[in-house]
Design a protein around this motif. Structure first.
Motif, PDB file in Angstrom:
ATOM      1  N   THR A 107      74.587  67.738  68.641  1.00 56.65           N
ATOM      2  CA  THR A 107      73.668  67.377  69.546  1.00 56.65           C
ATOM      3  C   THR A 107      73.218  68.481  70.751  1.00 56.65           C
ATOM      4  OG1 THR A 107      72.995  65.848  71.325  1.00 56.65           O
ATOM      5  CG2 THR A 107      75.321  66.217  71.163  1.00 56.65           C
ATOM      6  N   ALA A 108      72.060  68.444  70.996  1.00 55.11           N
ATOM      7  CA  ALA A 108      71.372  69.344  72.060  1.00 55.11           C
ATOM      8  C   ALA A 108      71.203  68.716  73.220  1.00 55.11           C
ATOM      9  CB  ALA A 108      70.230  70.258  71.675  1.00 55.11           C
ATOM     10  N   ASN A 109      71.288  67.367  73.301  1.00 55.89           N
ATOM     11  CA  ASN A 109      70.958  66.299  74.426  1.00 55.89           C
ATOM     12  C   ASN A 109      72.035  66.337  75.618  1.00 55.89           C
ATOM     13  OD1 ASN A 109      70.023  64.114  75.839  1.00 55.89           O
ATOM     14  ND2 ASN A 109      69.527  63.043  73.929  1.00 55.89           N
ATOM     15  N   TYR A 133      78.697  69.851  70.196  1.00 57.80           N
ATOM     16  CA  TYR A 133      77.756  69.993  71.127  1.00 57.80           C
ATOM     17  C   TYR A 133      77.472  70.965  72.116  1.00 57.80           C
ATOM     18  CZ  TYR A 133      82.065  69.148  74.141  1.00 57.80           C
ATOM     19  OH  TYR A 133      83.443  69.396  74.595  1.00 57.80           O
ATOM     20  N   GLU A 134      77.823  72.168  71.498  1.00 57.34           N
ATOM     21  CA  GLU A 134      77.559  73.659  72.098  1.00 57.34           C
ATOM     22  C   GLU A 134      76.306  73.690  72.505  1.00 57.34           C
ATOM     23  OE1 GLU A 134      79.871  76.425  71.779  1.00 57.34           O
ATOM     24  OE2 GLU A 134      78.631  76.534  73.361  1.00 57.34           O
ATOM     25  N   ILE A 144      81.071  76.276  74.883  1.00 62.41           N
ATOM     26  CA  ILE A 144      81.986  75.236  74.826  1.00 62.41           C
ATOM     27  C   ILE A 144      82.971  75.532  73.701  1.00 62.41           C
ATOM     28  CG2 ILE A 144      81.977  72.848  73.665  1.00 62.41           C
ATOM     29  CD1 ILE A 144      80.185  72.832  76.090  1.00 62.41           C
ATOM     30  N   LYS A 145      82.421  76.481  72.423  1.00 65.90           N
ATOM     31  CA  LYS A 145      83.502  76.761  71.595  1.00 65.90           C
ATOM     32  C   LYS A 145      84.579  77.801  72.496  1.00 65.90           C
ATOM     33  CE  LYS A 145      81.266  76.361  67.854  1.00 65.90           C
ATOM     34  NZ  LYS A 145      80.119  76.282  68.047  1.00 65.90           N
ATOM     35  N   VAL A 315      73.045  77.969  67.793  1.00 61.76           N
ATOM     36  CA  VAL A 315      74.415  77.260  67.922  1.00 61.76           C
ATOM     37  C   VAL A 315      74.588  75.903  67.411  1.00 61.76           C
ATOM     38  CG1 VAL A 315      74.576  78.812  70.138  1.00 61.76           C
ATOM     39  CG2 VAL A 315      73.735  76.483  70.271  1.00 61.76           C
ATOM     40  N   MET A 316      73.517  75.164  67.211  1.00 59.84           N
ATOM     41  CA  MET A 316      73.681  73.880  66.352  1.00 59.84           C
ATOM     42  C   MET A 316      74.126  74.203  64.962  1.00 59.84           C
ATOM     43  SD  MET A 316      70.709  71.783  68.202  1.00 59.84           S
ATOM     44  CE  MET A 316      71.281  70.039  67.688  1.00 59.84           C
ATOM     45  N   VAL A 317      73.460  75.031  64.337  1.00 58.03           N
ATOM     46  CA  VAL A 317      73.651  75.386  62.805  1.00 58.03           C
ATOM     47  C   VAL A 317      75.214  75.912  62.863  1.00 58.03           C
ATOM     48  CG1 VAL A 317      73.081  76.661  60.798  1.00 58.03           C
ATOM     49  CG2 VAL A 317      71.278  75.703  62.365  1.00 58.03           C
ATOM     50  N   GLU A 318      75.704  76.822  63.887  1.00 61.42           N
ATOM     51  CA  GLU A 318      77.007  77.198  63.751  1.00 61.42           C
ATOM     52  C   GLU A 318      78.114  76.045  64.143  1.00 61.42           C
ATOM     53  OE1 GLU A 318      77.282  80.042  67.044  1.00 61.42           O
ATOM     54  OE2 GLU A 318      75.653  81.027  66.236  1.00 61.42           O
TER      55      GLU A 318
END
Lengths: 334, 334
Positions: A107-109, A133-134, A144-145, A315-318
C-alpha cells in the motif's frame, strides 16, 4: 531454485489507477523480463480497480478494469494487491478482504495506514501474508525497510524529518525565487505535487500521518493523536522567509517523534528555522529527509525524492519483490 | 513459526577480536534475549580466533580463544562466522574454508572484499550459504542493503560519497579548529579513528576499496584498478583549507563511480571543494555519506557514522539477523 517455483505465474491487482497506480503498471511491464530473471517469477496484472470503468487511462488496459473488489478477488490465483487509493475507506475494507483472501498487500495509502496499519498487519500475520507499506512514508526514500532492519539490533529513540514534499517545495520557492505562498502553491499544483485540495499538505496533516506510521514502526505504538501539535506552513509569510534568508537561515517543515526514558511518546509537527550546519538545511524542493537516532549505530539520515509517480511506484514494486523473495524462502543477492 | 526451528541454537565464531570483533561480542550478549524473541534463535559464540591466544581482551572469553581456523570449523554445529580481520590474507583463506564448510559468513574486511568479494559470493552461492558484507563499506550506514533492495527494481547509474571517516574528520578539524594536517591526524589517532599507520586512510586507498565494493554491487563489475586515479588528503594544506573557508566552501574527500551509456565504468577518488548547496557540505566529523543515482527513484542519499565499534558491529549483527531470517524462510516484521 526449483523450476516449479521458479517459473510460477503470479497474478496481481492494482487498486486505484491514478499517478502511483499507473507507475506500478508501467514499472511492472518495463521490468517484466528482469523480475523474471531475478526472482524467477512471471508477473501478470490481472485486474485494475477504478471508480469509473468506462475511462481507459492507459491504452490496452480497458479489459482489466473493474469497480468491484469481489471481482478482483475472484481472479483464480490472485496473490498480491497493490493499493494506491486515497483516504481510509474503501481502502481499508478492500485490503482487509484481500488479506482474508490470503493475498499479500502493498500500500501507498498513508491516511489509511496511519490509522489502521497496526490492525492490518496483525490481520496479515494471522493470515500468513505480508503487508508492504514503504510507499506510505517519504515517497522513494526506503525509510521503512531501513528502520525495520535497524530495529533487528538497535533501539530507535527519536525520529525527525521533512516528510511532506509539497511543503518543502513551497518553502524552497518562497526563499529561492521570492515567490509568495500562493504563487508557490499554485506552481506546486501545476506540477502535480499538490492536490487540487492542498489542505493535507500545507496543514501538516500529511506529514503527521507519516510520522504516526514511523512511530508505530519504531516504538510499536503511537502517541494519542489529540496530544500532537500539528502546525502547517500556511502561516509563513514572505517577509518571514526573507528575514530568515538574510540571516543565513532556512525554514523547514519538520515532523518529530521521540520516546522518553519513561516510555512516553511525544510528537510534534511544524515549521522550524535551521542554520547551515543543520542536516536539513540543504534539503530543497520535493526532497524528503528522515533522521533516526539509534543506540548502536548512532544517527542515520536518509534523503531522497518524497513524491512522484516513479519513486513511489518503484518502492511498491520493491516491496513486492521482497515479499516474493521471502515466500520462496530466499532473497536474490547480487 | 515451528518450535523446532524456533528454539534452535546457532553457534557462531568471531575471527579477529579487535574493536569490531569485541563490538560484535558485546552486542550479541546484550541482545541475546531480544534476538531470541525476535528471531526465535538462541545464539552462542563458540570460538574466537586471534593471533595471540594468551591475551584475554574481554573477561570470560579465554576458553573461547583459538589461533586455528580448523579448530573453529571443528565446532559441532557451527553455522556463522563473523570476520573482522585486516588485510586480504589470511582472511580470504579462512572465509573460503568456512563457506566450503557450509557456514554463513559476515565480514567487515574491505581490503579482502574489494579484491575477492565477487569470488567469495560465487563460492557461497555454490555452497548454499550467504555472505553479509554491509560492514565493509561506510561503517554503520546500511548502503549495501539499501542498494541491493533498490537494484531489485532500479538501475544505479552513479555513486558518489564520503567513504573514509578519518579523512573527513581531519578535513573537518582543519577547517573548524584551524588545526594543521598533522595535528588533526594526531587527534584522529588518539581517538582511535586512524590506525597507527594511517596510510590507507589519508592516501585515499581505504575509500577506493569501498568504492570498488560498491561498483561490484551496483554494476556487477569493477573498473580496472590501475585506471582509477586515487588522491588522498595528505596534500591539502592549512592555507588551502583557510582560503576555501573564507569563500564559504569546504573540502571533502569524495569517491565516485559511474557507468557510462556505453557500459564503461569510470571511477575516481580525491579531494573536492563544495559549496553550501552541495549535499556533502554539512557532512562533518567521522560521518560518511553515499549518494546513488537511480532510474526510477532518482537520487538517494544515506548519511551516518562511518566508523566505530558499535556502528560497524551493529550492521554485522543485522546481516546475521537477516541471514537467519532468510534461512528460516521468513523475516520478522514489526
Amino acid at each position: 531454485m526449483e523450476a516449479s517455483i521458479g517459473m510460477a505465474t503470479i497474478k496481481a491487482a492494482i487498486l486505484g489507477f491514478g499517478t502511483v497506480g499507473q507507475g506500478i503498471y508501467h514499472i511492472l511491464n518495463e521490468k517484466r523480463d528482469e523480475l523474471r530473471d531475478k526472482l524467477g517469477i512471471e508477473l501478470e496484472v490481472a485486474k485494475i480497480l477504478v471508480r469509473d470503468t468506462t475511462r481507459e487511462r492507459v491504452p490496452g488496459t480497458a479489459h482489466l478494469l473493474t469497480d468491484s473488489i469481489d471481482d478482483v478477488l475472484s481472479v483464480k490465483g490472485i496473490q498480491v494487491v497493490f493499493e494506491a487509493i486515497v483516504n481510509e475507506e474503501p481502502a481499508y475494507s478492500y485490503l482487509k478482504k484481500a488479506v482474508e483472501h490470503k493475498c499479500h498487500v502493498v500500500t501507498a495509502n498513508k491516511v489509511m495506514f496511519a490509522k489502521r496499519g497496526l490492525e492490518l498487519q496483525e490481520l496479515a500475520k494471522q493470515n500468513g501474508v505480508f503487508v508492504g507499506y514503504e510507499a506510505t512514508t517519504a515517497g522513494g526514500v526506503p525509510v521503512i525497510k531501513t528502520m525495520k532492519n535497524i530495529l533487528l539490533v538497535n533501539d530507535v529513540t527519536r525520529i525527525q524529518g521533512i516528510l511532506n514534499g509539497t511543503s518543502n517545495y513551497i518553502l524552497t520557492k518562497m526563499r529561492a525565487e521570492g515567490w509568495t505562498f500562493d504563487e508557490a502553491l499554485q506552481e506546486a499544483q501545476n506540477l502535480g505535487y499538490a492536490e487540487a485540495d492542498p489542505y493535507n499538505d500545507i496543514s501538516g496533516q500529511d506529514a503527521f500521518k507519516k510520522l504516526m506510521i514511523l512511530s508505530a514502526l519504531a516504538f510499536g505504538e503511537q502517541p494519542d493523536w489529540a496530544d500532537v501539535e500539528v502546525i502547517g506552513i500556511d502561516g509563513i509569510t514572505s517577509e518571514q522567509v526573507k528575514e530568515a534568508t538574510e540571516q543565513g537561515l532556512r525554514y523547514r517543515h519538520v515532523a518529530e517523534v521521540e520516546r522518553l526514558s519513561d516510555g512516553k511518546i511525544i510528537a510534534k509537527v511544524g515549521p522550524m528555522v535551521v542554520d547551515k550546519e543543520h542536516p536539513l538545511y540543504p534539503i530543497d524542493d520535493v526532497f524528503n529527509a528522515v533522521t533516526m537516532e539509534t543506540n548502536y549505530i548512532g544517527t542515520l539520515t536518509l534523503v531522497g525524492p518524497g513524491a512522484g509517480m516513479y519513486p513511489t511506484a518503484s518502492v511498491m514494486v520493491e516491496d513486492y519483490a521482497e515479499i516474493i523473495g521471502k515466500r520462496a524462502g530466499f532473497v536474490v543477492t547480487i
